[in-house]
Design a protein around this motif. Structure first.
Motif, PDB file in Angstrom:
ATOM      1  N   HIS A 182       0.830  -1.219   0.000  1.00  0.00           N
ATOM      2  CA  HIS A 182       0.000   0.000   0.000  1.00  0.00           C
ATOM      3  C   HIS A 182       0.858   1.260   0.000  1.00  0.00           C
ATOM      4  O   HIS A 182       0.493   2.276  -0.602  1.00  0.00           O
ATOM      5  N   ASN A 183       2.010   1.226   0.680  1.00  0.00           N
ATOM      6  CA  ASN A 183       2.925   2.380   0.616  1.00  0.00           C
ATOM      7  C   ASN A 183       3.473   2.567  -0.794  1.00  0.00           C
ATOM      8  O   ASN A 183       3.634   3.694  -1.279  1.00  0.00           O
ATOM      9  N   GLN A 184       3.777   1.446  -1.451  1.00  0.00           N
ATOM     10  CA  GLN A 184       4.203   1.539  -2.856  1.00  0.00           C
ATOM     11  C   GLN A 184       3.105   2.174  -3.706  1.00  0.00           C
ATOM     12  O   GLN A 184       3.372   3.009  -4.572  1.00  0.00           O
ATOM     13  N   SER A 185       1.871   1.781  -3.454  1.00  0.00           N
ATOM     14  CA  SER A 185       0.735   2.324  -4.200  1.00  0.00           C
ATOM     15  C   SER A 185       0.640   3.838  -4.026  1.00  0.00           C
ATOM     16  O   SER A 185       0.431   4.580  -4.988  1.00  0.00           O
ATOM     17  N   ILE A 186       0.795   4.322  -2.779  1.00  0.00           N
ATOM     18  CA  ILE A 186       0.762   5.772  -2.506  1.00  0.00           C
ATOM     19  C   ILE A 186       1.890   6.478  -3.257  1.00  0.00           C
ATOM     20  O   ILE A 186       1.695   7.543  -3.864  1.00  0.00           O
ATOM     21  N   LYS A 187       3.085   5.882  -3.242  1.00  0.00           N
ATOM     22  CA  LYS A 187       4.244   6.497  -3.917  1.00  0.00           C
ATOM     23  C   LYS A 187       3.969   6.662  -5.417  1.00  0.00           C
ATOM     24  O   LYS A 187       4.175   7.738  -5.978  1.00  0.00           O
ATOM     25  N   TYR A 188       3.474   5.602  -6.049  1.00  0.00           N
ATOM     26  CA  TYR A 188       3.175   5.689  -7.479  1.00  0.00           C
ATOM     27  C   TYR A 188       2.049   6.691  -7.744  1.00  0.00           C
ATOM     28  O   TYR A 188       2.072   7.433  -8.729  1.00  0.00           O
ATOM     29  N   ALA A 189       1.049   6.710  -6.868  1.00  0.00           N
ATOM     30  CA  ALA A 189      -0.095   7.605  -7.068  1.00  0.00           C
ATOM     31  C   ALA A 189       0.330   9.066  -6.994  1.00  0.00           C
ATOM     32  O   ALA A 189      -0.152   9.913  -7.756  1.00  0.00           O
ATOM     33  N   GLU A 190       1.229   9.404  -6.072  1.00  0.00           N
ATOM     34  CA  GLU A 190       1.701  10.787  -5.945  1.00  0.00           C
ATOM     35  C   GLU A 190       2.537  11.198  -7.151  1.00  0.00           C
ATOM     36  O   GLU A 190       2.528  12.358  -7.548  1.00  0.00           O
ATOM     37  N   LEU A 198      -4.941   8.586  -6.411  1.00  0.00           N
ATOM     38  CA  LEU A 198      -4.459   8.866  -5.059  1.00  0.00           C
ATOM     39  C   LEU A 198      -5.531   8.559  -4.027  1.00  0.00           C
ATOM     40  O   LEU A 198      -5.250   7.982  -2.967  1.00  0.00           O
ATOM     41  N   ALA A 199      -6.779   8.927  -4.320  1.00  0.00           N
ATOM     42  CA  ALA A 199      -7.873   8.651  -3.375  1.00  0.00           C
ATOM     43  C   ALA A 199      -8.035   7.142  -3.171  1.00  0.00           C
ATOM     44  O   ALA A 199      -8.226   6.672  -2.043  1.00  0.00           O
ATOM     45  N   ASN A 200      -7.954   6.379  -4.263  1.00  0.00           N
ATOM     46  CA  ASN A 200      -8.060   4.922  -4.165  1.00  0.00           C
ATOM     47  C   ASN A 200      -6.956   4.354  -3.266  1.00  0.00           C
ATOM     48  O   ASN A 200      -7.201   3.514  -2.393  1.00  0.00           O
ATOM     49  N   SER A 201      -5.732   4.827  -3.478  1.00  0.00           N
ATOM     50  CA  SER A 201      -4.592   4.332  -2.705  1.00  0.00           C
ATOM     51  C   SER A 201      -4.710   4.716  -1.238  1.00  0.00           C
ATOM     52  O   SER A 201      -4.337   3.953  -0.344  1.00  0.00           O
ATOM     53  N   LEU A 202      -5.237   5.917  -0.975  1.00  0.00           N
ATOM     54  CA  LEU A 202      -5.407   6.361   0.413  1.00  0.00           C
ATOM     55  C   LEU A 202      -6.406   5.480   1.153  1.00  0.00           C
ATOM     56  O   LEU A 202      -6.230   5.174   2.335  1.00  0.00           O
ATOM     57  N   ALA A 225      -9.145  10.992   1.821  1.00  0.00           N
ATOM     58  CA  ALA A 225      -9.708  10.342   0.627  1.00  0.00           C
ATOM     59  C   ALA A 225     -11.129  10.827   0.367  1.00  0.00           C
ATOM     60  O   ALA A 225     -11.524  11.063  -0.783  1.00  0.00           O
ATOM     61  N   LEU A 226     -11.932  10.966   1.430  1.00  0.00           N
ATOM     62  CA  LEU A 226     -13.321  11.421   1.281  1.00  0.00           C
ATOM     63  C   LEU A 226     -13.371  12.832   0.705  1.00  0.00           C
ATOM     64  O   LEU A 226     -14.221  13.146  -0.142  1.00  0.00           O
ATOM     65  N   LYS A 227     -12.446  13.682   1.141  1.00  0.00           N
ATOM     66  CA  LYS A 227     -12.399  15.057   0.627  1.00  0.00           C
ATOM     67  C   LYS A 227     -12.105  15.064  -0.872  1.00  0.00           C
ATOM     68  O   LYS A 227     -12.749  15.776  -1.651  1.00  0.00           O
ATOM     69  N   ILE A 228     -11.121  14.233  -1.280  1.00  0.00           N
ATOM     70  CA  ILE A 228     -10.781  14.154  -2.707  1.00  0.00           C
ATOM     71  C   ILE A 228     -11.961  13.597  -3.495  1.00  0.00           C
ATOM     72  O   ILE A 228     -12.323  14.105  -4.560  1.00  0.00           O
ATOM     73  N   GLY A 229     -12.598  12.543  -2.978  1.00  0.00           N
ATOM     74  CA  GLY A 229     -13.745  11.947  -3.663  1.00  0.00           C
ATOM     75  C   GLY A 229     -14.888  12.925  -3.830  1.00  0.00           C
ATOM     76  O   GLY A 229     -15.553  12.967  -4.868  1.00  0.00           O
TER      77      GLY A 229
END
Length: 650
Positions: A182-190, A198-202, A225-229
């Motif tokens: 999941h940390n890898q996912s956040i890194k790629y999303a940013e 990014l919201a999905n990864s969060l 994530a809710l704010k971004i969504g």
């Protein structure tokens, strides 16, 4: 317990992958577009638009695109048509059909060496295996997709695929490995700077933080994530963030707040029509009502969740529902039912995460990390395959018999499902015809009312208004001829009454048929109307966002009447000091918000009056949506939305 499906982003990822391909610098086959291949592409785009509103129509168009692709030997078009059909079947929870579509698409993608499609199909197949709690198969397919995405540096795809692998390890109870992915996912999303990814990864990261007993960090991550969504109007992100926030308040024993977020999540799940998500959220809402000792409501939600889950054969979710029913019946003293569901849950749990499956998941992780162990695993699989082959040869007669029975059952099921679908389609067609008939009647009534309003307005303005103006002129002439009348109070009052009467006539005529609407359009007419309705007791603000295109005049007039009726309701009933009218037009969608700070009312107990019912009927006749929110002493908000392009008003 967090949802088994924290965020399976493959389905959403696949749609983005093919409709925004410009962001990927991948060498793909050069295909010279012809008129026929362009036809296939247009059909694919048309079907994609229908996926969220009419899945059966989308599938029909995808089949047509595939047929044309075969006729002109357009392999990429054939593959995409099959692939997109798989996505729709997955949304309809028809998982075997979806996997069949993905595998057919995979063969075609391999044939033309199209890596983007290959990786996406593996990811989608992994999603379905995760829904079905076949975790080892899910990991195997996810890792196949990851290899492709890493080879071609598809950063946004890596973000979502890493999150999917993390979800598998989280479900298997291997939280540290899940946290790593999941940390890898956040890194790629940013890196991608894509708010949706990014919201999905969060959401995935927030879920694993909760599993690691870092509840406050999890809560803040889900709020982000809710704010971004909310800002991006991403229904799926809002749905998942809301239910996970509900779990946070559940752990805090703040059940009222938890139920509020749970109901919000269910609202957006219903909008997306995802059977799995609706069942999962209803189960979790049932848990909240159980903790709040509202046993009747809890039982309703559990039974509704079970009715949705069992046909899907999602053993993980069904097991969770059985556990919830066990707790409910134990709490109400029905120990016979409690024991029944405890036994059912135990049997399913044993099949979901048995020791053999946990071991298989770990082996797949090692296979992905080291090529040497990967080779050893392949050799073991070959040995097992040889043993299976010898066993099959010894029991050939038995297997043929079983296969015959299975084929007979499949044929029977296919005939039954086909008959049921035909009956369902016929029923839906009759309902649609009836609805169209009702809308036509409503439109005729509205046109008749407006025609009568126009006639009355013209009679008042030209007839009564003209008479009053003539009377005032006569009085004015009389005052010049009879000088003594000029200083008389009664005479002055009579002239003032004539002025007031003429003004009222003009005001009534304008309300019945506003000239500004005809000459300058809806925005200017509403602004003028709001200004006229302002007074010392009520301040009304008007905001217009975006430029409204030219639309049908009857359509504009109906919207004007709706806003007019809502403002009149505020003046008559709300006891408000401030109100707001907002008109917004963006991407062919017209949104109208009317809110006040008045006394409000309880939506759960109140019944709609004739005014609100009339407004809802008019909105429905125009093909729009109507949403009313509010509570006692907190004012009322009405939100109305029309898709002008879909309803052909532009």
């Amino acid at each position: 317990m967090k949802s088994m499906k924290q965020f399976l982003s493959g389905v959403i990822f696949l749609t983005l992958l093919f409709h925004y391909t410009a962001s990927f610098a991948i060498p793909t086959p050069v295909i010279k577009p012809t008129q026929d291949s362009n036809t296939v592409k247009k059909l694919l785009d048309s079907a994609y638009v229908l996926e969220s509103t009419d899945k059966d129509a989308a599938l029909t168009i995808y089949r047509k695109a595939y047929t044309i692709g075969v006729q002109i030997n357009y392999i990429l078009g054939q593959a995409k048509a099959l692939h997109y059909s798989g996505i729709v079947y997955s949304d309809k929870s028809q998982y075997p059909k979806a996997i069949d579509m993905y595998r057919k698409a995979l063969k075609l993608y391999h044939k033309i060496n199209y890596p983007r499609g290959i990786g996406a199909c593996y990811t989608n197949i992994g999603n379905i295996y995760q829904y079905e709690s076949k975790l080892d198969s899910a990991v195997a397919n996810y890792q196949q997709g990851l290899k492709v995405f890493e080879e071609f540096s598809l950063t946004n795809a890596l973000a979502q695929a890493s999150g999917n692998v993390g979800n598998i390890f989280q479900q298997a109870g291997q939280f540290e490995k899940a946290y790593h992915y999941h940390n890898q996912s956040i890194k790629y999303a940013e890196i991608t700077k894509d708010s949706s990814i990014l919201a999905n990864s969060l959401i995935n990261l927030g879920s694993i933080l909760d599993a690691l007993d870092k509840q406050e960090q999890s809560f803040e991550t889900h709020k982000r994530a809710l704010k971004i969504g909310t800002l991006t109007n991403n229904y799926y992100v809002i749905q998942l963030a809301s239910i996970n926030i509900a779990d946070y308040y559940k752990d805090k024993q703040q059940y009222t707040e938890a139920i509020k977020y749970g109901l919000r999540s269910l609202h957006y799940a219903n909008k997306l029509s995802s059977t799995f998500d609706i069942a999962d959220i209803k189960n979790r809402l049932g848990d909240l009502y159980l903790l709040d000792k509202n046993y009747t409501t809890a039982e309703i939600y559990f039974n509704e969740a079970m009715a949705l889950s069992e046909p899907l054969k999602t053993t993980g979710l069904t097991s969770s529902i059985y556990n919830s029913l066990n707790k409910l019946y134990a709490a109400t003293g029905d120990y016979k039912e409690a024991y029944k569901y405890l036994s059912l849950a135990k049997n399913l749990n044993d099949s979901i995460l048995g020791e053999k499956q946990i071991k298989s998941i770990s082996e797949l992780e090692v296979k992905y990390q080291t090529a040497q162990k990967d080779q050893q695993l392949v050799q073991k699989q070959l040995q097992i395959a040889k043993q299976d082959l010898r066993i099959k040869q010894k029991t050939r007669i038995l297997m043929i018999t079983i296969a015959g029975i299975i084929l007979l059952l499949i044929a029977s099921a296919f005939i039954f499902i086909n008959y049921r679908n035909k009956m369902k389609l016929q029923t839906q067609h009759l309902i649609l015809l009836e609805k169209k008939k009702e809308i036509n009647i409503l439109e005729a009534m509205i046109k008749g009312e407006e025609k009568e309003r126009s006639r009355i307005a013209k009679d008042l303005h030209d007839g009564v208004g003209g008479l009053l103006s003539a009377a005032k002129m006569q009085f004015s002439v009389l005052s010049t001829e009879i000088f003594q009348l000029t200083g008389k109070d009664q005479f002055s009052k009579a002239l003032n009454l004539l002025d007031d009467s003429a003004g009222e006539i003009r005001k009534i005529a304008h309300n019945l048929m506003p000239e500004l609407l005809i000459n300058y359009g809806l925005g200017e007419a509403l602004s003028h109307f709001v200004n006229r309705m302002n007074n010392t007791h009520l301040k009304i603000s008007f905001i217009s966002i975006g430029e409204l295109p030219e639309v049908n005049q009857n359509y504009e007039l109906t919207i004007y009447r709706i806003v007019q009726e809502l403002i009149n309701n505020i003046i008559k009933h709300a006891d408000a000091s401030e109100a707001l009218v907002q008109l917004s037009f963006q991407e062919d969608v017209l949104s109208i918000t009317v809110e006040d700070n008045g006394k409000g009312f309880d939506l759960t107990t109140a019944t709609n009056g004739a005014g609100l019912s009339s407004i809802q009927t008019r909105v429905a006749a125009l093909g729009g949506s109507f949403e009313l929110t509010g509570s006692i002493n907190n004012g009322t908000t009405v939100f109305i939305e029309f898709d002008l392009a879909v309803n052909n008003y532009v």
